[in-house]
Design a protein around this motif. Structure first.
Motif: not given
Length: 166
Positions: A38-47
């Motif tokens: 989830a963290t990797a996905m959220a980070r990709a969504m943002v960055t």
């Protein structure tokens, strides 16, 4: 956007289910992979995908580095500390949103959570059709033993291999 936020809720679902069933003080380490995903996905969504009103449609970092607090192992800083803090805040916001969505769904559907958990305790595996039927209140019918049955008792999932409920 909805597709990605739905994936975040699904990824947080295991952790939330453990919390609801076992209590916050008894959560296992099995949710670590879900949180990491989830963290990797959220980070990709943002960055990378521009899903942040705060940061806009700018790509931060490059495809070969994992941005963490504005830095990556063995590479130069790819963004300012202020931007890194905004990225972290946006990632946290998205993760918290996924967590809250999962909590609402599993709380609202607690009876279905219990029915699925009990069915998995009894049968170990379920087909898609069996899950659909169970969620619609139908008993599970297995041809191999030719008996119609529904999950018995009020047992909750027990920790299996890797600390996750089986």
């Amino acid at each position: 956007y909805v597709e990605y936020t739905s994936h975040l809720a699904v990824a947080m679902g295991g952790r939330v289910a453990e919390e609801l069933v076992f209590g916050k003080e008894n959560i296992t380490s099995g949710a670590q992979g879900d949180i990491q995903q989830a963290t990797a996905m959220a980070r990709a969504m943002v960055t990378r995908l521009g899903y942040s009103d705060e940061l806009g449609t700018v790509m931060y970092g490059d495809q070969q580095e994992e941005v963490f607090l504005g830095m990556s192992m063995g590479r130069q800083q790819s963004m300012s500390e202020a931007t890194a803090q905004k990225v972290d805040a946006e990632v946290r916001r998205l993760i918290n949103g996924g967590y809250e969505d999962a909590r609402k769904i599993l709380t609202d559907k607690r009876d279905q959570l219990e029915a699925l958990a009990n069915a998995l305790l009894e049968f170990e595996t379920l087909t898609g059709e069996e899950i659909k039927g169970l969620l619609a209140g139908k008993p599970i019918v297995r041809n191999d033993d030719d008996q119609s049955t529904t999950p018995k008792g009020t047992a909750v999932p027990t920790a299996g291999k890797g600390g996750r409920p089986k």
